[in-house]
Design a protein around this motif. Sequence first.
Motif, PDB file in Angstrom:
ATOM      1  N   ILE A 116       0.826  -1.214   0.000  1.00  0.00           N
ATOM      2  CA  ILE A 116       0.000   0.000   0.000  1.00  0.00           C
ATOM      3  C   ILE A 116       0.855   1.256   0.000  1.00  0.00           C
ATOM      4  N   SER A 117       1.916   1.258   0.779  1.00  0.00           N
ATOM      5  CA  SER A 117       2.681   2.479   1.027  1.00  0.00           C
ATOM      6  C   SER A 117       3.489   2.945  -0.173  1.00  0.00           C
ATOM      7  N   PHE A 118       4.148   2.022  -0.867  1.00  0.00           N
ATOM      8  CA  PHE A 118       5.030   2.433  -1.950  1.00  0.00           C
ATOM      9  C   PHE A 118       4.267   3.090  -3.107  1.00  0.00           C
ATOM     10  N   PRO A 119       3.188   2.487  -3.604  1.00  0.00           N
ATOM     11  CA  PRO A 119       2.436   3.190  -4.657  1.00  0.00           C
ATOM     12  C   PRO A 119       1.845   4.516  -4.180  1.00  0.00           C
ATOM     13  N   LEU A 120       1.374   4.547  -2.929  1.00  0.00           N
ATOM     14  CA  LEU A 120       0.798   5.785  -2.411  1.00  0.00           C
ATOM     15  C   LEU A 120       1.865   6.870  -2.270  1.00  0.00           C
ATOM     16  N   ALA A 121       3.069   6.497  -1.870  1.00  0.00           N
ATOM     17  CA  ALA A 121       4.162   7.458  -1.761  1.00  0.00           C
ATOM     18  C   ALA A 121       4.559   7.987  -3.144  1.00  0.00           C
ATOM     19  N   LEU A 122       4.617   7.103  -4.123  1.00  0.00           N
ATOM     20  CA  LEU A 122       4.943   7.538  -5.489  1.00  0.00           C
ATOM     21  C   LEU A 122       3.847   8.443  -6.042  1.00  0.00           C
ATOM     22  N   PHE A 123       2.600   8.108  -5.718  1.00  0.00           N
ATOM     23  CA  PHE A 123       1.479   8.948  -6.146  1.00  0.00           C
ATOM     24  C   PHE A 123       1.563  10.329  -5.493  1.00  0.00           C
ATOM     25  N   TRP A 132      -3.550  19.135  -7.086  1.00  0.00           N
ATOM     26  CA  TRP A 132      -4.175  18.009  -6.402  1.00  0.00           C
ATOM     27  C   TRP A 132      -3.229  17.334  -5.413  1.00  0.00           C
ATOM     28  N   GLY A 133      -2.144  17.982  -5.104  1.00  0.00           N
ATOM     29  CA  GLY A 133      -1.185  17.391  -4.163  1.00  0.00           C
ATOM     30  C   GLY A 133      -1.736  17.232  -2.764  1.00  0.00           C
ATOM     31  N   VAL A 134      -2.796  17.962  -2.445  1.00  0.00           N
ATOM     32  CA  VAL A 134      -3.376  17.862  -1.112  1.00  0.00           C
ATOM     33  C   VAL A 134      -4.151  16.557  -0.920  1.00  0.00           C
ATOM     34  N   VAL A 135      -4.530  15.902  -2.016  1.00  0.00           N
ATOM     35  CA  VAL A 135      -5.331  14.676  -1.912  1.00  0.00           C
ATOM     36  C   VAL A 135      -4.573  13.562  -1.199  1.00  0.00           C
ATOM     37  N   PRO A 136      -3.366  13.169  -1.672  1.00  0.00           N
ATOM     38  CA  PRO A 136      -2.652  12.106  -0.930  1.00  0.00           C
ATOM     39  C   PRO A 136      -2.258  12.534   0.475  1.00  0.00           C
ATOM     40  N   ASP A 137      -1.971  13.831   0.666  1.00  0.00           N
ATOM     41  CA  ASP A 137      -1.643  14.311   2.011  1.00  0.00           C
ATOM     42  C   ASP A 137      -2.821  14.124   2.952  1.00  0.00           C
ATOM     43  N   THR A 138      -4.025  14.405   2.453  1.00  0.00           N
ATOM     44  CA  THR A 138      -5.225  14.236   3.272  1.00  0.00           C
ATOM     45  C   THR A 138      -5.452  12.770   3.608  1.00  0.00           C
ATOM     46  N   ILE A 139      -5.225  11.894   2.633  1.00  0.00           N
ATOM     47  CA  ILE A 139      -5.388  10.461   2.863  1.00  0.00           C
ATOM     48  C   ILE A 139      -4.433   9.979   3.950  1.00  0.00           C
ATOM     49  N   LEU A 214      -2.427  -0.878   8.182  1.00  0.00           N
ATOM     50  CA  LEU A 214      -2.900   0.490   7.991  1.00  0.00           C
ATOM     51  C   LEU A 214      -2.415   1.419   9.101  1.00  0.00           C
ATOM     52  N   GLY A 215      -2.131   0.875  10.267  1.00  0.00           N
ATOM     53  CA  GLY A 215      -1.553   1.691  11.318  1.00  0.00           C
ATOM     54  C   GLY A 215      -0.100   2.022  11.066  1.00  0.00           C
ATOM     55  N   PHE A 216       0.545   1.234  10.196  1.00  0.00           N
ATOM     56  CA  PHE A 216       1.972   1.404   9.897  1.00  0.00           C
ATOM     57  C   PHE A 216       2.212   2.181   8.609  1.00  0.00           C
ATOM     58  N   CYS A 217       1.237   2.149   7.701  1.00  0.00           N
ATOM     59  CA  CYS A 217       1.406   2.752   6.366  1.00  0.00           C
ATOM     60  C   CYS A 217       1.749   4.243   6.380  1.00  0.00           C
ATOM     61  N   PRO A 218       1.042   5.075   7.141  1.00  0.00           N
ATOM     62  CA  PRO A 218       1.268   6.524   7.026  1.00  0.00           C
ATOM     63  C   PRO A 218       2.714   6.940   7.241  1.00  0.00           C
ATOM     64  N   LEU A 219       3.389   6.324   8.184  1.00  0.00           N
ATOM     65  CA  LEU A 219       4.779   6.685   8.458  1.00  0.00           C
ATOM     66  C   LEU A 219       5.673   6.347   7.273  1.00  0.00           C
ATOM     67  N   VAL A 220       5.463   5.181   6.674  1.00  0.00           N
ATOM     68  CA  VAL A 220       6.257   4.782   5.510  1.00  0.00           C
ATOM     69  C   VAL A 220       6.008   5.733   4.342  1.00  0.00           C
ATOM     70  N   LEU A 224       9.018   8.020   2.818  1.00  0.00           N
ATOM     71  CA  LEU A 224       9.428   7.743   1.446  1.00  0.00           C
ATOM     72  C   LEU A 224       9.151   8.932   0.539  1.00  0.00           C
ATOM     73  N   ARG A 225       8.023   9.578   0.708  1.00  0.00           N
ATOM     74  CA  ARG A 225       7.710  10.763  -0.100  1.00  0.00           C
ATOM     75  C   ARG A 225       8.730  11.871   0.145  1.00  0.00           C
ATOM     76  N   SER A 226       9.069  12.113   1.396  1.00  0.00           N
ATOM     77  CA  SER A 226      10.069  13.148   1.710  1.00  0.00           C
ATOM     78  C   SER A 226      11.433  12.793   1.121  1.00  0.00           C
ATOM     79  N   CYS A 227      11.796  11.512   1.190  1.00  0.00           N
ATOM     80  CA  CYS A 227      13.077  11.080   0.630  1.00  0.00           C
ATOM     81  C   CYS A 227      13.088  11.198  -0.894  1.00  0.00           C
ATOM     82  N   LEU A 228      11.962  10.920  -1.523  1.00  0.00           N
ATOM     83  CA  LEU A 228      11.865  11.074  -2.981  1.00  0.00           C
ATOM     84  C   LEU A 228      12.028  12.538  -3.384  1.00  0.00           C
ATOM     85  N   ILE A 229      11.389  13.421  -2.651  1.00  0.00           N
ATOM     86  CA  ILE A 229      11.498  14.856  -2.948  1.00  0.00           C
ATOM     87  C   ILE A 229      12.927  15.335  -2.750  1.00  0.00           C
TER      88      ILE A 229
END
Length: 338
Positions: A116-123, A132-139, A214-220, A224-229
């Motif tokens: 779940i986390s890797f595709p969501l981070a790439l998205f 629309w960058g606020v959408v994944p942040d809200t999720i 799902l309790g672990f996903c948000p941190l990943v 990962l998103r911050s590291c990609l940026i």
Amino acid sequence: MLRTPLTVLLQRLLAGIPILVLLSLVVFVVLRALPSDPLGMMLPPSATRAEAQALSAALGLDKPLYVQFYIWLEKALGGDLGHSFLYQQSVVLLIAKALPVTLELVLVALCIALVISFPLALFAYSLYGKRWGVVPDTIVVVMQSIPAFLWGLLFIALFGVFFPVLPFSGQIGPDYHLPTITGFMLLDTLLLHNGPAFRDALAHMVLPACALALGFCPLVVRVLRSCLIEASREPYVMVARLRGVPARRILLRYIQKNALLPTITMIGVQFGFLFGSALLIEIIFSFPGIGSLMVSAVKSNDLPLIQGVTIVFGVLMVLINAVVDTLYVVLNPLLRDH
């Protein structure tokens, strides 16, 4: 000096030995300082004072605290963690039976979390700086606001009560009585070539594993998103763009590869906390894992069992950190020269 992954692994394991000894000492002293009476659990109400003294001498409870710890440590090094007051069984056997249940749950949850986390981070990265960058942040924020145990309760209410499509109690249905091979229910059903039992065990695993994941996903996702940026701003990425390298290739070959290193470290460190979250999940879904065992031990003041489970958790943390550090060296060859 060149460090091989095997050298790093051995160094981390050796460094963990004094940590485990110190942990054992702290837990041993704290448990004995609590206002509990282990003899009261083992003796009948009609026991005499002489019987209590005899049992105390047999267990070594009449000796000084440092002598008790030395005796316990000597036995622990020989693979004997004592005898449970509550279950009247060897602590090692109890842990050996419960630990695979927790490990299976945590490993399945980790796999689900990564899927779940890797595709969501790439998205989230692809929409960074866009409208629309606020959408994944809200999720991610919504997911982060719900702890694992609450996900479990929501899943039980939704998929177990209102729409009863998945079981939510135990590892497998009462109709299946399988011999224990490895202790990992899913693996055992496969080894036994029992397709219906595997499907039933998998159905029982879905809700608790997804709740834990799902309790672990948000941190990943956030890391990962911050590291990609951050990796996308490196000079080598700018050069690749100027050379006309396709954006997809830059992302997958350069940015993602370098962003994975700190993410893997974070996952390894936080992986240990999954065991803490699994404790509540096991209770909610009636999983006979090490978390449920620990709760029963605490309720009954079962000192040998509490001590044994705590040490096993400590050993797991040392192993996880050692494997993560080794994996970090494998993925980053530059670290082998330091």
